[in-house]
Write a protein that holds these residues in place. Structure first.
Motif, PDB file in Angstrom:
ATOM      1  N   GLU A 111       0.836  -1.198   0.000  1.00 33.40           N
ATOM      2  CA  GLU A 111       0.000   0.000   0.000  1.00 33.40           C
ATOM      3  C   GLU A 111       0.872   1.248   0.000  1.00 33.40           C
ATOM      4  OE1 GLU A 111      -3.952  -1.858   2.154  1.00 33.40           O
ATOM      5  OE2 GLU A 111      -2.383  -0.921   3.352  1.00 33.40           O
ATOM      6  N   ALA A 112       1.955   1.180   0.746  1.00 36.16           N
ATOM      7  CA  ALA A 112       2.887   2.309   0.737  1.00 36.16           C
ATOM      8  C   ALA A 112       3.362   2.551  -0.687  1.00 36.16           C
ATOM      9  CB  ALA A 112       4.063   2.004   1.664  1.00 36.16           C
ATOM     10  N   THR A 153       1.798   1.820  -3.442  1.00 38.65           N
ATOM     11  CA  THR A 153       0.691   2.451  -4.163  1.00 38.65           C
ATOM     12  C   THR A 153       0.648   3.944  -3.875  1.00 38.65           C
ATOM     13  OG1 THR A 153      -0.565   0.418  -3.877  1.00 38.65           O
ATOM     14  CG2 THR A 153      -1.780   2.377  -4.575  1.00 38.65           C
ATOM     15  N   LEU A 154       0.792   4.275  -2.628  1.00 38.30           N
ATOM     16  CA  LEU A 154       0.737   5.682  -2.245  1.00 38.30           C
ATOM     17  C   LEU A 154       1.853   6.471  -2.901  1.00 38.30           C
ATOM     18  CD1 LEU A 154      -0.234   5.470   1.520  1.00 38.30           C
ATOM     19  CD2 LEU A 154      -1.627   6.160  -0.430  1.00 38.30           C
ATOM     20  N   ARG A 155       3.019   5.896  -2.933  1.00 35.45           N
ATOM     21  CA  ARG A 155       4.142   6.598  -3.572  1.00 35.45           C
ATOM     22  C   ARG A 155       3.801   6.913  -5.016  1.00 35.45           C
ATOM     23  NH1 ARG A 155       7.245   2.515  -1.285  1.00 35.45           N
ATOM     24  NH2 ARG A 155       8.019   3.132   0.774  1.00 35.45           N
ATOM     25  N   LEU A 185       0.877   7.243  -6.304  1.00 38.46           N
ATOM     26  CA  LEU A 185      -0.181   8.237  -6.374  1.00 38.46           C
ATOM     27  C   LEU A 185       0.341   9.639  -6.089  1.00 38.46           C
ATOM     28  CD1 LEU A 185      -2.972   6.216  -4.600  1.00 38.46           C
ATOM     29  CD2 LEU A 185      -3.019   7.061  -6.953  1.00 38.46           C
ATOM     30  N   LEU A 186       1.281   9.710  -5.191  1.00 43.17           N
ATOM     31  CA  LEU A 186       1.815  11.025  -4.838  1.00 43.17           C
ATOM     32  C   LEU A 186       2.907  11.421  -5.801  1.00 43.17           C
ATOM     33  CD1 LEU A 186       1.945  10.433  -1.017  1.00 43.17           C
ATOM     34  CD2 LEU A 186       0.564  12.146  -2.189  1.00 43.17           C
ATOM     35  N   GLY A 187       3.406  10.432  -6.456  1.00 47.82           N
ATOM     36  CA  GLY A 187       4.502  10.467  -7.416  1.00 47.82           C
ATOM     37  C   GLY A 187       5.182  11.781  -7.721  1.00 47.82           C
ATOM     38  N   HIS A 188       5.378  12.018  -9.011  1.00 47.29           N
ATOM     39  CA  HIS A 188       6.006  13.184  -9.605  1.00 47.29           C
ATOM     40  C   HIS A 188       6.184  14.364  -8.667  1.00 47.29           C
ATOM     41  CE1 HIS A 188       2.511  15.742  -9.411  1.00 47.29           C
ATOM     42  NE2 HIS A 188       1.799  14.681  -9.751  1.00 47.29           N
ATOM     43  N   SER A 189       7.341  14.482  -8.118  1.00 45.79           N
ATOM     44  CA  SER A 189       7.582  15.691  -7.337  1.00 45.79           C
ATOM     45  C   SER A 189       9.026  15.745  -6.895  1.00 45.79           C
ATOM     46  CB  SER A 189       6.701  15.712  -6.110  1.00 45.79           C
ATOM     47  OG  SER A 189       7.244  16.569  -5.147  1.00 45.79           O
TER      48      SER A 189
END
Lengths: 128, 128
Positions: free
Chosen positions: A117-118, A120-122, A124-128
DNA sequence: GTTGCTGTTCTACGCGACGTAGAAAACAGC
DNA sequence: GCTGTTTTCTACGTCGCGTAGAACAGCAAC
């Protein structure tokens, strides 16, 4: 104004299931599903409830804004206002919202999330 | 077995405040704080409750596992078992836990988080 | 249009949670 | 032992929820 009782949740489960199949649920449909589910595994509504019981629950869910009822058709059609995922996410925001230190809460929350899940979260928060 | 009533929440707020100050709260302390809060702004306990009312609430919170009571000292000491942040994070996990598709829920959840919070999350998830 | 079935509304009961608190018991200091 | 403080026990009113009966509305067949 968020928590659901056991039966309310069971009914919502049925509606959510129908929602994915874009089904317009009538009361009869729901009753059929619920009694089927009795033998099955998932929504343990079972117990052969009275028709009025389910209707009462539906009304209460409508009042809570979770269910929408189309009054046009003669057997009314019932459907969940939002998907289960949206609803759950909204609930999480409600819980989080009441906290004065949101970021600290988020930190704890993230701390106990599975690795996948972590991941997945990465993404989703991605590009930055 | 998680939701709190209004008064229960107010009392927890007092206990959580005391927890940060590492204060050992007695009933009297809590009552003092609560009546002070009446004039103030924060924990709107106010209303000059009966002593027994607060005690009853404390007992119920204890039964729920949110409050721990030291019975050794004569005026018993009351304290919140976990910090407000931990408690809230746990609640969020409870809400999330009941979902069949956790990742979908997380996706929605992340979707409506402020940018600064998203930033915090990125840091926390960091070291991919 | 009267009969009869199905769906809907109204009303209500029982239970458990919560806000609220009195009565009584346990204690501590004098 | 008497008195003031603290804790326990018990209880009442309200509300949410599971549950459902009674009554009413719409529709279809006769």
């Amino acid at each position: 104004m968020a928590s659901l009782g056991e039966l309310e949740r069971a009914v919502m489960d049925l509606l959510w299931a129908g929602r994915e199949a874009a089904t317009a649920n009538t009361l009869r449909d729901l009753l059929a599903q619920s009694t089927v589910a009795q033998g099955g595994a998932a929504g343990h509504v079972g117990k052969d409830l009275a028709v009025t019981t389910v209707l009462t629950v539906l009304s209460r869910l409508e009042k809570k804004g979770l269910v929408e009822r189309e009054r046009g058709m003669r057997p009314h059609r019932y459907q969940a206002v939002s998907s289960r995922e949206d609803h759950t996410a909204e609930l999480m925001h409600e819980v989080l919202g009441s906290a004065p230190d949101r970021e600290a809460v988020l930190a704890r929350f993230i701390g106990s999330v599975t690795e996948s899940e972590a991941e997945t979260l990465r993404k989703l928060l991605g590009h930055s």
